[in-house]
Write an enzyme that holds these catalytic residues in place. Structure first.
Site, PDB file in Angstrom:
ATOM      1  N   HIS A  40      -3.465 -10.164 -11.751  1.00 29.65           N
ATOM      2  CA  HIS A  40      -3.576  -8.729 -12.030  1.00 29.65           C
ATOM      3  C   HIS A  40      -4.216  -8.428 -13.388  1.00 29.65           C
ATOM      4  O   HIS A  40      -3.780  -7.535 -14.126  1.00 29.65           O
ATOM      5  CB  HIS A  40      -2.212  -8.052 -11.932  1.00 29.65           C
ATOM      6  CG  HIS A  40      -1.647  -8.012 -10.533  1.00 29.65           C
ATOM      7  ND1 HIS A  40      -2.451  -7.839  -9.430  1.00 29.65           N
ATOM      8  CD2 HIS A  40      -0.377  -8.094 -10.070  1.00 29.65           C
ATOM      9  CE1 HIS A  40      -1.683  -7.829  -8.336  1.00 29.65           C
ATOM     10  NE2 HIS A  40      -0.430  -7.988  -8.697  1.00 29.65           N
ATOM     11  N   HIS A  69      -0.424  -0.271  -7.350  1.00 29.94           N
ATOM     12  CA  HIS A  69       0.646  -1.228  -7.053  1.00 29.94           C
ATOM     13  C   HIS A  69       1.963  -0.522  -6.724  1.00 29.94           C
ATOM     14  O   HIS A  69       3.032  -0.956  -7.167  1.00 29.94           O
ATOM     15  CB  HIS A  69       0.829  -2.167  -8.246  1.00 29.94           C
ATOM     16  CG  HIS A  69       1.396  -3.507  -7.906  1.00 29.94           C
ATOM     17  ND1 HIS A  69       2.733  -3.721  -7.731  1.00 29.94           N
ATOM     18  CD2 HIS A  69       0.794  -4.716  -7.701  1.00 29.94           C
ATOM     19  CE1 HIS A  69       2.952  -4.998  -7.457  1.00 29.94           C
ATOM     20  NE2 HIS A  69       1.778  -5.627  -7.432  1.00 29.94           N
ATOM     21  N   GLU A  72      -1.467  -3.031  -1.285  1.00 31.41           N
ATOM     22  CA  GLU A  72      -2.434  -3.044  -2.376  1.00 31.41           C
ATOM     23  C   GLU A  72      -3.841  -3.259  -1.808  1.00 31.41           C
ATOM     24  O   GLU A  72      -4.274  -4.397  -1.618  1.00 31.41           O
ATOM     25  CB  GLU A  72      -2.089  -4.159  -3.360  1.00 31.41           C
ATOM     26  CG  GLU A  72      -0.671  -4.113  -3.893  1.00 31.41           C
ATOM     27  CD  GLU A  72      -0.237  -5.453  -4.431  1.00 31.41           C
ATOM     28  OE1 GLU A  72      -0.941  -6.018  -5.308  1.00 31.41           O
ATOM     29  OE2 GLU A  72       0.803  -5.971  -3.974  1.00 31.41           O
TER      30      GLU A  72
END
Length: 374
Positions: free
Chosen positions: A128, A202, A333
């Site tokens: 991420h 998210h 996501e």
């Protein structure tokens, strides 16, 4: 009653009705500070009464209040009651993720023959984007008001070399709340040096408002394949066909149906949509028999990481003192395929100088009819 009084009577009634006309609403309040800069909590409400809350810290979706089959409004996303909890390490509840969502193997890739080493934050792989976007203080750039929607524009400047990524990148995230009970999120980016970009939201969803876990909620994903992964959940570069396996979600199925057949008793797979690159398409449908709520997802992105909160273990206490345990919510996501920079056979995530990265996802909330709940 004479004619003049009658006309006046009807004018008063008409003006009263006009005064009751439901409109989009927007509010902003100071929520705290980050590095001595102001953090705000913003609230958008549509004419139906649906509302979302946002903050410029991490460009986070804090809450999403939607009606159930009895028109009771409940929050269907995980999160916290205060800024301080978001500023501590957490599973990125509702956050904007970037520069690159999901995993990049060993935090390494090459562009035009030059190798780059990303900061893996002490982990084996980059995950991420090192948490850059999700903990950044975004600039509240604009509020958009139209007849059919209201929106908020966040912008963020990511400097060359941040977490090892090349290029100075201007990023934009726009949240819209529409009159059709949709939350649409648009992602944009430009760069002054070729770089890789994959942004996502998210949020963790539970359509029953956390009355129960997600086992009885049903899901369908229009994807015949997932990315084949190793034990670190990093793609090998191959695609794995899921039809007629325990990972098959091409037909609507209760989340609990096969969940205990999977590693770690949960879904944590990147489903590759059956669609053309950049095509906008409805690709996911979720329904909840308890509340009657539905969630339809449309996106331009090529894939989705479907995750069922397998690692949530009660460490995090969220809004209204609710403890977040295993399988309390799921993530959808939408993103580029993980580790795409190292797999030229995957749809490209390379953003070149002079180009604009543009993707969007729409989460549309509704109420199922009786046949959909069977």
């Amino acid at each position: 009653m004479n004619i003049k009084k009658l006309i006046l009577f009807f004018l008063l009634i008409s003006s009263g009705l006009m005064g009751q006309k439901k409109e989009f609403k927007y509010s902003k309040k100071l929520w705290g500070k980050s590095e001595h800069q102001k953090v705000f909590l913003l609230k958008l409400t549509n004419p139906n009464g649906m509302s979302i809350e946002l903050t410029n810290y991490g460009a986070i979706l804090v809450s999403t209040f939607v009606p159930d089959k009895e028109n009771n409004f409940e929050d269907v996303v995980l999160g916290f009651d205060n800024l301080a909890q978001y500023q501590k390490p957490n599973p990125l509840f509702g956050a904007t993720v970037g520069r690159y969502a999901n995993r990049i193997r060993n935090g390494q890739f090459s562009i035009n023959g030059k190798s780059y080493q990303l900061d893996t934050k002490g982990e084996k792989h980059s995950i991420h984007g090192g948490g850059e976007f999700s903990s950044a203080l975004w600039h509240l750039d604009d509020v958009i008001k139209r007849d059919h929607e209201i929106g908020v524009v966040f912008t963020y400047y990511s400097k060359e070399g941040t977490h090892g990524f090349p290029g100075n990148v201007n990023n934009k995230v726009i949240y819209y709340l529409t009159k059709n009970n949709e939350v649409r999120i648009e992602f944009e980016a430009t760069t002054d040096k070729d770089t890789h970009i994959s942004m996502t939201n998210h949020s963790y969803f539970n359509l029953n408002g956390l009355k129960q876990n997600i086992f009885n909620q049903k899901i369908r994903i229009d994807a015949d394949y997932i990315t084949e992964i190793d034990q670190d959940i990093v793609p090998t570069g191959q695609l794995e066909r899921v039809i007629n396996t325990e990972k098959d979600l091409t037909k609507e199925v209760a989340i609990k149906e096969h969940i205990f057949e999977l590693n770690n008793y949960g879904y944590h797979f990147c489903y590759v949509f059956n669609k053309k690159e950049k095509e906008a398409k409805e690709v996911i449908f979720v329904s909840d028999p308890l509340s009657g709520r539905t969630l339809t997802v449309e996106t331009t992105q090529p894939s989705v990481q479907f995750y069922t909160g397998n690692a949530l273990d009660g460490r995090f206490v969220g809004k209204e003192g609710i403890t977040y345990g295993k399988h309390i919510a799921f993530c959808l996501e939408t993103q580029h395929l993980p580790d795409t920079p190292n797999h030229p056979n995957f749809p490209s995530s390379l953003l070149k100088v002079g180009e604009t990265y543009k993707e969007y996802v729409t989460y549309k909330f509704g109420i199922a009819n009786s046949s959909e709940m069977k």
